[in-house]
Design a protein around this motif. Structure first.
Motif: not given
Length: 446
Positions: A266-271, A287-291
Motif C-alpha cells: 500500500l505504501v509503495a503503491g501510494g507513491i 484508476i491506479l488506486l482502484a487497481v
C-alpha cells in the motif's frame, strides 16, 4: 535431678495475605525478570546489529536460493561450486535490475520533472481559486528556503553520516553473501554443530523445532516472493498502460514493498498513485488506486491463504502487532522479519515444549515407533531407504537386511520394561534420535 521447664515458643505473627495478592506478586516478579532478560537481549542485539542483520538477511536469502543450489547439485555440480554459482546468479540478477532501474530513471527523470512542474503550477492556480493568494504562496516558499539555509550545516552532517552508512551497508552486504554461501553449502552441518551441546530428548526437540522453523521461513519467503512478483507485474503494467513515467521503477518499488505484509504494497503503491496524480491527473490516479485496492483485497482473501497461509497461520491483528514491534525495534529490517519471526515462534514453541500443534502434520508416534518428519525428506524412519539400517548407530540391526529397525518398536512396547531401557513401553528416545540424526548425516554426506 531437676528438669528445667522448656521455654515456650511464641509463634511469630504473620499477616494473612489474600491468595490473589500472593499469586499476583509471584507472577509480577517473574514477568519482571523475563522483561529484564528480554530487554538485555535486545540491547545486546542492537549493539551487534552489524552482525545480526547480515545473519538474518542471509537466512532469508538462503531460504529463497536453496532450490537453485539443490538443482545445481542434482546436475552433478559440487556443493561449494553450486553455492557459489547460485550467489553469483543472484548478484547478477539483482545488479541487472538495479542497472535497468538506474537507466530508466536517468532517461525519464527530465520528463517527470517537467510534468511535476506543470502539476505544481496547476495546483497553485487551484489554490488561488480557494483564496490562497500569491502572497501566501510566496511566503510559504520563503519559509522553506529560510529553513534550508538555517539547517544547512545539519544537512551536511547528515550527508556525511550517510557516507558512513554507505560503508556500513557495503560491509553488511559482503557479510550477508559470505554467511549465505555457507548456509547454502553446509547449512546442515552448521545446524548439527549448534546441537552438539544437547543430548537425548532436548536435542531431539531442538532438532525438530529447528527444521520446522526452516520450513516455515522457506515457505513464507517463497510465497511472499510469488505474491510480490504478482503485485509488481500488475501495478507496473497498469502504470505503463496509463502512460505514467517510470513504470519499471515503480513496479520494482511495489515488488520490494510487498515483502512487508499489510502495509508495504500500500505504501509503495501510494507513491505510484502520487506520481500518477502529478503527471497524468486525477483520473489516472483514481484508476491506479482502484487497481491497488483490488490487488490488496485479492492478496488478503486469495493469495495469502493459498500460498503462505499454511506456513504463517497468524491472525491479522497479531501480524499488525508484530509489524509494529519490529518497526519500533529495528526499523525497516524489523518490519521485514517481524512476521516470519512471529510465525516461527507460533510453530516452534509447542514443539520445544513437547506438544504437537493441532491440525498440523506431526511426527506421529515418534516416541512409540521412532518415526519422524524431516524438513528435507518429509519422512524419516531412522534409516537410509537405499542402504537400510546403519549397524554403527543400531548394533542390533542386521546390516544385510533393508528393513527398518524401528518396525519392531510395537513388539518392544508390548514386551514391557524387560526390553529396552527399563522404561514403560521399552523405547529409548536417545537411540531413536541418534538413528534419525545419523540417517540425515548419511544423506547430507552423499
Amino acid at each position: 535431678m531437676s528438669v528445667e521447664p522448656r521455654a515456650r515458643r511464641v509463634p511469630r505473627w504473620q499477616p494473612e495475605l489474600p491468595r490473589l495478592l500472593l499469586l499476583a506478586g509471584g507472577w509480577a516478579w517473574r514477568l519482571l525478570a523475563v522483561g529484564v532478560a528480554v530487554y538485555a537481549a535486545v540491547r545486546i542485539l542492537a549493539m551487534l546489529w552489524l552482525v545480526v542483520v547480515p545473519v538474518v538477511l542471509a537466512v532469508l536469502l538462503a531460504s529463497l536460493l536453496r532450490p537453485v543450489s539443490r538443482l545445481l547439485q542434482r546436475a552433478r555440480l559440487p556443493g561449494p561450486l553450486a553455492a557459489l554459482v547460485t550467489l553469483l546468479l543472484a548478484v547478477v540478477v539483482l545488479g541487472g535490475i538495479g542497472f535497468l532501474v538506474q537507466q530508466r530513471v536517468a532517461a525519464q527523470l527530465p520528463t517527470l520533472v517537467d510534468q511535476l512542474v506543470r502539476t505544481v503550477r496547476g495546483l497553485r492556480s487551484l489554490l488561488d481559486r480557494f483564496g490562497a493568494g500569491q502572497f501566501q504562496l510566496d511566503q510559504l516558499q520563503n519559509q522553506v528556503i529560510t529553513w534550508l539555509q538555517s539547517n544547512r550545516d545539519q544537512l551536511v552532517n547528515v550527508l556525511q553520516t550517510g557516507a558512513g552508512w554507505l560503508v556500513d551497508i557495503g560491509t553488511m552486504l559482503l557479510l550477508t553473501l559470505f554467511v549465505c554461501f555457507f548456509f547454502l553449502y553446509d547449512g546442515e552441518r552448521v545446524w548439527r554443530a549448534l546441537l552438539l551441546p544437547f543430548h537425548g530428548r532436548p536435542r531431539e526437540r531442538l532438532d525438530d523445532a529447528g527444521h520446522t522453523a526452516w520450513s516455515v521461513v522457506t515457505g513464507y519467503v517463497h510465497g511472499t516472493a510469488v505474491i510480490a512478483t504478482i503485485h509488481g507485474v500488475v501495478i507496473g503494467t497498469v502504470i505503463w498502460l496509463l502512460g505514467v513515467p517510470l513504470p519499471v521503477v515503480l513496479g520494482v518499488l511495489v515488488f520490494l514493498g510487498s515483502f512487508i505484509p499489510l502495509v508495504g504494497a500500500l505504501v509503495a503503491g501510494g507513491i505510484a498513485v502520487l506520481v500518477a496524480l502529478g503527471t497524468q491527473g486525477w483520473v489516472a490516479a483514481l484508476i491506479l488506486l482502484a487497481v491497488l485496492v483490488a490487488e490488496n483485497q485479492l492478496e488478503g482473501h486469495v493469495l495469502q491463504p493459498l500460498i503462505v497461509g499454511r506456513y504463517v497461520r497468524l491472525h491479522p491483528l497479531l501480524i499488525g502487532i508484530a509489524l509494529t514491534i519490529g518497526t519500533v525495534l529495528a526499523g525497516v529490517v524489523g518490519a521485514l522479519v517481524s512476521v516470519p519471526t512471529a510465525a516461527v515462534l507460533r510453530h516452534t514453541v509447542p514443539r520445544l515444549l513437547g506438544h504437537a500443534p493441532a491440525g498440523e502434520e506431526e511426527r506421529s508416534g515418534d516416541e512409540a515407533s521412532g518415526t519422524g518428519t524431516d524438513s528435507d525428506t518429509d519422512t524419516d524412519t531412522g534409516a537410509d531407504p537405499d542402504t537400510g539400517p546403519d549397524p554403527d548407530t543400531d548394533p542390533g540391526a542386521d546390516p544385510d537386511s533393508g528393513s527398518d529397525p524401528d518396525a519392531a518398536a510395537p513388539d518392544r512396547d508390548r514386551a514391557g520394561p524387560e526390553r529396552g531401557n527399563g522404561r514403560a513401553g521399552g523405547t529409548d528416545p536417545e537411540r531413536v534420535g541418534a538413528r534419525r540424526i545419523a540417517a540425515r548425516d548419511r544423506r547430507t554426506g552423499s
